[in-house]
Design an enzyme around this catalytic site. Structure first.
Site, mmCIF file in Angstrom:
data_model
loop_
_atom_site.group_PDB
_atom_site.id
_atom_site.type_symbol
_atom_site.label_atom_id
_atom_site.label_comp_id
_atom_site.label_asym_id
_atom_site.label_seq_id
_atom_site.Cartn_x
_atom_site.Cartn_y
_atom_site.Cartn_z
ATOM 1 N N ASP A 67 0.811 -1.217 0.000
ATOM 2 C CA ASP A 67 0.000 0.000 0.000
ATOM 3 C C ASP A 67 0.843 1.264 0.000
ATOM 4 O O ASP A 67 2.057 1.227 0.173
ATOM 5 C CB ASP A 67 -0.985 -0.012 1.189
ATOM 6 N N ASN A 136 -7.623 -3.221 13.755
ATOM 7 C CA ASN A 136 -9.019 -3.492 13.384
ATOM 8 C C ASN A 136 -9.133 -4.682 12.432
ATOM 9 O O ASN A 136 -10.171 -4.912 11.845
ATOM 10 C CB ASN A 136 -9.662 -2.246 12.753
ATOM 11 N N HIS A 138 -7.353 -5.092 9.665
ATOM 12 C CA HIS A 138 -7.070 -4.833 8.246
ATOM 13 C C HIS A 138 -5.787 -5.543 7.811
ATOM 14 O O HIS A 138 -4.897 -5.815 8.605
ATOM 15 C CB HIS A 138 -7.052 -3.339 7.924
ATOM 16 N N GLU A 143 -9.670 -2.259 4.760
ATOM 17 C CA GLU A 143 -10.337 -1.993 6.030
ATOM 18 C C GLU A 143 -11.561 -2.895 6.198
ATOM 19 O O GLU A 143 -12.032 -3.500 5.226
ATOM 20 C CB GLU A 143 -10.772 -0.519 6.066
HETATM 21 P P1 PGA Z 1 1.830 -2.289 12.692
HETATM 22 O O1 PGA Z 1 0.697 -2.225 11.599
HETATM 23 O O2 PGA Z 1 2.849 -3.261 12.180
HETATM 24 O O3 PGA Z 1 2.370 -0.890 12.734
HETATM 25 O O4 PGA Z 1 1.195 -2.739 13.951
HETATM 26 C C1 PGA Z 1 0.159 -3.390 11.088
HETATM 27 C C2 PGA Z 1 -0.859 -3.005 10.057
HETATM 28 O O5 PGA Z 1 -1.510 -1.955 10.224
HETATM 29 O O6 PGA Z 1 -1.012 -3.745 9.084
#
Ligand code: PGA
Length: 242
Positions: A67, A136, A138, A143
């Protein structure tokens, strides 16, 4: 699914890095799907260390990131291009032209999504996808509520993601509201998926993802349908998974 239990964050990073390393040693021209965020940082550090020791060679490897924020220039310190360049690519012998991220500055969003999907197709898909899980649920920036069959698309980030990612910005108001993300379709089609999770804060969502219903409301739950998932977690993250 294989579950690999690590003691702590550093142990998790070494174990995940060794799986990616093995992939590239076995197939030097691998296509790696890569992720940003806090979790992969130690994985990239470890891979750079092994590359410096010439234990692994990335000169034939291609990377396709999950992304990118819409509207940030590649040299903006918050862009994912900047993150990848400065946490991984500059420390290893990968060729810059073999590293792909969505272009956050593309004039036409629909065309940019089609261009990215064409890159994934031209690379014959992803050999090994490194994947974090958001608070969450994702994966990439898919999302909750995202249809599993979607290709690359532009998303409006949820308040919970904006709030979680604001720790990297001066203020929450500075977090971009839109991002490009590879779709769940391309993620689940990867030939191997290495999920990395660390810390007690991820224990609940990890449990929901792997033991709850498979539903777009918890995007990572789609991984239950993939036979090729290796979950590398530390004790704190895995504490609610029996
Ligand atoms: P993080 O993010 O590694 O910063 O916890 C994971 C994500 O949002 O996919």
């Amino acid at each position: 699914m294989r579950v690999i239990r690590a003691k702590d964050y550093n142990d998790m990073c070494r174990k995940a890095a060794s799986i990616l390393c093995a992939q590239v040693v076995l197939k030097p021209n691998s296509v790696l799907g890569l992720a940003t965020g806090s979790t992969p940082l130690g994985v990239y550090r470890q891979l750079a260390e092994w590359n410096a020791l010439e234990d692994v060679d990335f000169s034939e490897t291609t990377t396709i990131n999950l992304d990118e924020y819409v509207g940030l220039t590649p040299d903006d310190t918050q862009s994912y291009r900047y993150y990848m360049d400065n946490n991984f690519f500059r420390y290893v012998n990968i060729l810059p032209e073999n590293t792909y991220l969505p272009n956050g500055l593309a004039a036409d969003k629909t065309e940019e999504c089609a261009r990215y999907d064409a890159i994934i197709r031209a690379c014959n898909g992803i050999d090994m996808q490194l994947l974090g899980i958001g608070n969450n649920g994702h994966i990439g920036f898919n999302e909750p509520g995202t249809a599993f069959e979607k290709g690359t698309h532009c998303v409006s980030l949820t308040e919970s993601t904006i709030s979680a990612n604001s720790r990297f910005f001066d203020s929450e108001a500075d977090v971009p509201r839109f991002a490009y993300t590879m779709g769940i379709r391309a993620i689940v089609q990867a030939r191997h998926i290495v999920v990395i999770v660390s810390g007690a804060g991820k224990a609940e969502i990890l449990k929901d993802s792997f033991t709850g219903p498979v539903t777009p409301q918890v995007p990572a739950s789609v991984l239950q349908l993939c036979s090729n998932v290796i979950l590398v977690g530390d004790e704190a993250a895995l504490s609610l998974l029996v």
